[in-house]
Design an enzyme around this catalytic site. Structure first.
Site, PDB file in Angstrom:
ATOM      1  N   ARG A  41       1.396 -19.698  -6.037  1.00 28.87           N
ATOM      2  CA  ARG A  41       1.000 -18.641  -6.929  1.00 28.87           C
ATOM      3  C   ARG A  41       1.973 -18.796  -8.127  1.00 28.87           C
ATOM      4  NH1 ARG A  41      -0.172 -13.201  -3.061  1.00 28.87           N
ATOM      5  NH2 ARG A  41      -1.957 -14.210  -1.869  1.00 28.87           N
ATOM      6  N   ASP A 143      -2.155   1.253  -7.555  1.00 25.34           N
ATOM      7  CA  ASP A 143      -1.621  -0.004  -6.940  1.00 25.34           C
ATOM      8  C   ASP A 143      -0.577  -0.461  -7.722  1.00 25.34           C
ATOM      9  OD1 ASP A 143      -3.393  -2.308  -5.316  1.00 25.34           O
ATOM     10  OD2 ASP A 143      -2.034  -3.270  -6.521  1.00 25.34           O
TER      11      ASP A 143
END
Length: 275
Positions: A41, A143
């Protein structure tokens, strides 16, 4: 020598620094097994910044660039979701809404909204429970990841994801777009407020009381100490009869003074919980 197929050297020391940073920032506890995931990532961020080593990238993070730290935290979060995932929870919510008719309406917090499928599933459940596109229900969807919040706000999803729902639900709650994707109808989008929130921040920008808090498949990323602190803060935000929904692999036995099991991965406030 670099491991096979690796563009950048990524040492255990690099991993340990990153693990500490994301734990301190978001409470996410990365196990040793996440070493390759972290590399995959964050290698994208090195390419985007035209950096040649992880040491250089860590220096960028250590300088405290808020935009890059936001992108870093976005990279470290996992956003696996779908419409009506763990479907029994929505059946329980529908019964709750029907059984607790209220002149003041209902408030629901989806505390890990990801790309929006979960809060929109909540909105569809509310519409069906009240047989209207404008039920007396408000949903706050939060979130940590700003990218997924933006997708949630648009309410637009690919056809192969939406068509997993029944044709009746698709025709009633979605509009087909010119590009073949589907968008939730405006009435459902109006029910939901998407906001960024870090669950381990010392202060939260939302206020209860809530009839339901959905915190599903989130606690598995925290250690027990962090879980306990979050659950301790959830309790006073809930209505006395409110319910907390967690993921199928999660349990709250270590916080029994705040929540007790009511049904399958659904908890109610314990008598000892703060009010």
């Amino acid at each position: 020598m670099l491991p096979l197929n690796r563009e950048f050297e990524f040492t255990q020391a690099d991993f340990e620094k990153i693990r500490k940073m994301i734990y301190n920032y978001a409470g996410i506890a990365l196990s040793d097994s996440k070493h390759d995931m972290v590399y995959g990532r964050l290698a994208k961020r090195l390419r985007a910044l035209n950096l040649s080593t992880f040491q250089q990238y860590l220096q960028v993070l250590e300088r405290g660039d808020p935009k890059e730290f936001e992108l870093f935290s976005n990279s470290m979060t996992t956003n696996l979701t779908s419409f009506f995932r763990e479907a029994h929870h929505f059946d329980i919510l529908a019964r709750y809404l029907k059984d607790h008719r209220s002149a003041t309406g209902f408030n629901i917090w989806c505390s890990a909204s990801s790309t929006g499928e979960e809060p929109y599933s909540l909105a569809i459940t509310a519409c069906e429970a009240f047989d209207t596109l404008r039920p007396p229900v408000k949903i706050v969807a939060t979130d940590l990841d700003t990218n997924v919040l933006e997708k949630g706000r648009t309410g637009i999803y690919p056809a192969d994801e939406v068509k997993k729902l029944s044709p009746q639900r698709v025709s009633k709650f979605f509009n087909l777009q010119a590009d073949g994707r589907y968008q939730l109808k405006q009435e459902l989008r109006d029910m939901i407020t998407f906001r960024r929130l870090n669950l381990i921040d010392p202060t939260w920008t939302i206020r209860g009381p809530f009839d339901a808090i959905f915190c599903r498949n989130v606690m598995i990323y925290f250690d027990k100490e962090t879980q306990y602190k979050i659950l301790q803060r959830f309790a006073p935000l809930m209505k006395p009869e409110g319910l907390l929904y967690v993921g199928h692999s999660e349990n709250l036995y270590h916080a029994a003074e705040f929540f007790k099991l009511q049904g399958k991965t659904v908890y109610e406030l314990a008598k000892t919980a703060p009010r």
